[in-house]
Design an enzyme around this catalytic site. Structure first.
Site, PDB file in Angstrom:
ATOM      1  N   TYR A  77      27.919 -59.231  -3.333  1.00 39.32           N
ATOM      2  CA  TYR A  77      27.823 -58.271  -4.442  1.00 39.32           C
ATOM      3  C   TYR A  77      26.943 -58.830  -5.558  1.00 39.32           C
ATOM      4  O   TYR A  77      26.049 -58.138  -6.063  1.00 39.32           O
ATOM      5  CB  TYR A  77      29.214 -57.956  -4.987  1.00 39.32           C
ATOM      6  N   GLY A 124      24.793 -41.717  -8.869  1.00 45.98           N
ATOM      7  CA  GLY A 124      26.164 -42.117  -9.156  1.00 45.98           C
ATOM      8  C   GLY A 124      26.774 -41.368 -10.323  1.00 45.98           C
ATOM      9  O   GLY A 124      27.572 -41.930 -11.076  1.00 45.98           O
ATOM     10  N   ALA A 125      26.426 -40.094 -10.466  1.00 45.43           N
ATOM     11  CA  ALA A 125      26.875 -39.327 -11.632  1.00 45.43           C
ATOM     12  C   ALA A 125      28.057 -38.418 -11.332  1.00 45.43           C
ATOM     13  O   ALA A 125      28.412 -37.571 -12.147  1.00 45.43           O
ATOM     14  CB  ALA A 125      25.722 -38.506 -12.199  1.00 45.43           C
ATOM     15  N   GLY A 154      32.890 -41.420 -13.555  1.00 43.80           N
ATOM     16  CA  GLY A 154      32.751 -42.675 -14.282  1.00 43.80           C
ATOM     17  C   GLY A 154      31.566 -42.733 -15.220  1.00 43.80           C
ATOM     18  O   GLY A 154      31.220 -41.755 -15.901  1.00 43.80           O
ATOM     19  N   ILE A 155      30.934 -43.896 -15.262  1.00 42.12           N
ATOM     20  CA  ILE A 155      29.816 -44.141 -16.162  1.00 42.12           C
ATOM     21  C   ILE A 155      28.675 -43.162 -15.922  1.00 42.12           C
ATOM     22  O   ILE A 155      28.074 -42.633 -16.857  1.00 42.12           O
ATOM     23  CB  ILE A 155      29.338 -45.598 -16.015  1.00 42.12           C
ATOM     24  N   GLY A 156      28.354 -42.916 -14.652  1.00 42.27           N
ATOM     25  CA  GLY A 156      27.246 -42.022 -14.337  1.00 42.27           C
ATOM     26  C   GLY A 156      27.453 -40.619 -14.843  1.00 42.27           C
ATOM     27  O   GLY A 156      26.513 -39.966 -15.312  1.00 42.27           O
ATOM     28  N   SER A 195      25.120 -55.788 -13.140  1.00 39.65           N
ATOM     29  CA  SER A 195      26.543 -56.061 -13.330  1.00 39.65           C
ATOM     30  C   SER A 195      26.718 -57.455 -13.903  1.00 39.65           C
ATOM     31  O   SER A 195      25.857 -58.331 -13.724  1.00 39.65           O
ATOM     32  CB  SER A 195      27.269 -55.956 -11.980  1.00 39.65           C
TER      33      SER A 195
END
Length: 309
Positions: free
Chosen positions: A175, A21-22, A25-27, A150
């Site tokens: 979720y 997930g890079a 955003g955060i990743g 989360s």
């Protein structure tokens, strides 16, 4: 104005890090900070155009950054197996694995290529299969594995009788359940590493609340417009009442790199919405180690992979 927080990251020269997930955003922040500390970073991505652009931005920002992409779609166990085969053939021990990628709130119930509810299959089962597949490389690298949960995992329960939410679908419960599963897996991985002498440290982090693409418009998932909640988070971030992608990346970076801590630790912002990173108490849904063992066993059955002791 949002407040700026930071974290001192130790020298990671010679380390190999894998961050899911890079692409944004955060990743992307996590990958950039690891590269800046000297680690070689692999970014497994689904969209190579997007991933290559993110890698190029990191190279432009970090002098001498060693960063590359590989193919990965966490909603496909075949794709996960393909990445495991690729990294195994490359033969490099993995020192840091950050399971950061995720999906949130598809507008309708959707399933992965293997028939799992999309959030359950992507957020947990895809990362579970990836981690177990990479276990030999993680053991060789005495890796620190960080699992991104989360704030949705603070409450709720595992829907053990209907993990796929086929009988009564609730998007937020699904979720939340997927992120509780992430936390339970993190704890059981640490327990099994200790029991079997794997040499792996497994920690958990959560980013708080920040404006990222997790709730942005995603036409490929059927969400054509940015939902009001995402606009609200963006506003709260601007006035300092929620985090930023930079601050939200810090708990995972602390979990993955801080030499003061071992495994079975939980990191997050000091305030739920944001703040500097700090050690946290495990939320109630993450405390039952019988549940942790159960999620491991169920997940092994579902993905068809067993850990080699």
């Amino acid at each position: 104005m949002p407040r700026a927080y930071d974290l001192t990251i130790p020298d990671l020269a010679g380390k190999l890090a894998v961050v899911t997930g890079a692409s944004d955003g955060i990743g992307s922040v996590i990958a950039k900070r690891l590269a800046g500390a000297g680690a070689e970073v692999i970014m497994p991505v689904r969209n190579h155009v997007k991933g290559d652009a993110a890698a190029e931005r990191i190279r432009a920002a970090v002098d001498g950054a060693r960063i590359s992409t590989r193919s990965l779609d966490l909603s496909s166990l075949s794709s996960v197996a393909g990445l495991v085969t690729t990294l195994s053939s490359e033969g490099r021990p993995v020192n840091i694995l950050i399971n950061n990628a995720g999906v949130m709130q598809p507008p309708t119930r959707q399933v992965t290529r293997d028939g799992f509810e999309l959030q359950w299959g992507t957020n947990h089962l895809g990362h579970f299969a990836l981690t177990l597949g990479l276990l030999p490389l993680l053991r060789e690298g005495r890796a620190r594995v960080t699992h991104q949960t989360s704030v949705a995992a603070r409450k709720g329960v595992m829907n053990w009788d209907d993990l796929n939410y086929e009988q009564s679908y609730d998007v937020m419960k699904a979720y939340s359940g997927s992120k509780i599963a992430v936390g339970l897996f993190a704890r059981e991985l640490e327990a099994r590493s200790r029991a079997n002498g794997w040499g792996i440290s497994s920690n958990l982090s959560h980013p708080g609340i920040s404006p990222t693409n997790l709730l942005a418009a995603q036409p490929a998932m059927g969400r054509d417009k940015m939902p009001p909640a995402r606009r609200l988070i963006g506003f709260l971030s601007q006035i300092g009442l929620a985090g930023t992608p930079d601050s939200a990346a810090l708990p995972a970076l602390m979990a993955a790199t801080d030499p003061e801590y071992g495994g079975d630790q939980f990191f997050g912002p000091q305030r739920t919405a944001g703040g500097p990173p700090a050690l946290q108490e495990f939320w109630t849904p993450l405390r039952d180690m019988d549940d942790a063992r159960r999620i491991w066993e169920v997940s092994e059955q579902l993905v068809g992979i067993r850990a080699d002791h």
